[in-house]
Design an enzyme around this catalytic site. Structure first.
Site, PDB file in Angstrom:
ATOM      1  N   HIS A  44       0.840  -1.201   0.000  1.00  0.00           N
ATOM      2  CA  HIS A  44       0.000   0.000   0.000  1.00  0.00           C
ATOM      3  C   HIS A  44       0.875   1.250   0.000  1.00  0.00           C
ATOM      4  CE1 HIS A  44      -3.102  -2.561   2.352  1.00  0.00           C
ATOM      5  NE2 HIS A  44      -3.590  -2.393   1.138  1.00  0.00           N
ATOM      6  N   LYS A  72     -18.244  -5.646   8.478  1.00  0.00           N
ATOM      7  CA  LYS A  72     -16.997  -6.394   8.604  1.00  0.00           C
ATOM      8  C   LYS A  72     -16.222  -5.908   9.825  1.00  0.00           C
ATOM      9  CE  LYS A  72     -13.305  -7.831   5.490  1.00  0.00           C
ATOM     10  NZ  LYS A  72     -12.690  -7.552   4.212  1.00  0.00           N
ATOM     11  N   ARG A  81      -1.880  -6.099  -8.476  1.00  0.00           N
ATOM     12  CA  ARG A  81      -0.890  -7.134  -8.181  1.00  0.00           C
ATOM     13  C   ARG A  81      -0.857  -8.200  -9.263  1.00  0.00           C
ATOM     14  NH1 ARG A  81      -3.453  -8.291  -2.413  1.00  0.00           N
ATOM     15  NH2 ARG A  81      -5.207  -8.176  -3.834  1.00  0.00           N
ATOM     16  N   SER A  94      -3.310  -7.351   3.065  1.00  0.00           N
ATOM     17  CA  SER A  94      -3.507  -7.180   4.504  1.00  0.00           C
ATOM     18  C   SER A  94      -3.988  -8.470   5.149  1.00  0.00           C
ATOM     19  CB  SER A  94      -4.534  -6.067   4.767  1.00  0.00           C
ATOM     20  OG  SER A  94      -4.037  -4.822   4.364  1.00  0.00           O
TER      21      SER A  94
END
Length: 169
Positions: free
Chosen positions: A27, A51, A100, A137
């Site tokens: 990040h 969440k 990614r 993460s």
């Protein structure tokens, strides 16, 4: 001859959105690169009420402030709702997203097209540094929870916070 206010160069703004639970070196790489391209970079920390994160939104914002302080042009704010509304409220014409893998592209392209269709906001895709191409993460949290070494994947202040949060009595 002085320039009038209307002749001044407009401020170039972009946003890097995400949950950042926690912020990783991947990040940080994207935010750092965006900060060199734009006058102001907003890091928009997503609030997802459905969440439960490892860190509260306030803790994430604090960690991001700490690890981006050296850039000088990064602002960190929480948001919930549509990202395009966040952009409209702050006059931000561009979203910067790190990619990614091809699998990221499929999802992010749909989001980029929707955001552009809703508001005209453009999305710029930045290829992730190959060093961080596997990093997320979720993966950091899982490895750290099992006692694995993630010191090369997160900034030191984040590592300290992870260790404090995941320490077992």
């Amino acid at each position: 001859m002085t320039r009038t206010e209307s002749e001044e160069t407009p401020v170039r703004r972009a946003v890097c959105p995400g949950s950042f639970d926690p912020i990783t070196n991947g990040h940080l790489d994207i935010i750092s690169r965006a900060s060199r391209l734009y006058d102001e970079v907003y890091v928009a920390v997503m609030i997802n009420k459905s969440k439960q994160g490892l860190f509260t939104v306030e803790e994430r914002i604090d960690l991001i402030h700490q690890v981006t302080a050296e850039y000088g042009n990064v602002r960190v704010e929480a948001f919930h709702g549509l990202l395009v509304d966040f952009c409209k409220q702050r006059d931000i014409p561009a979203i910067v997203k790190g990619l990614r893998a091809v699998s990221d592209f499929d999802y992010e392209l749909q989001m980029a097209q929707m955001n552009n269709g809703l508001s005209g906001v453009e999305t710029l895709f930045v290829p992730t540094n190959p060093t961080y191409s596997f990093l997320s993460s979720s993966l950091v949290k899982e490895v750290a929870a099992w006692g694995g070494d993630v010191s090369h994947l997160v900034p030191p202040v984040v590592l300290q916070a992870l260790r404090g949060r995941l320490s077992r009595p």
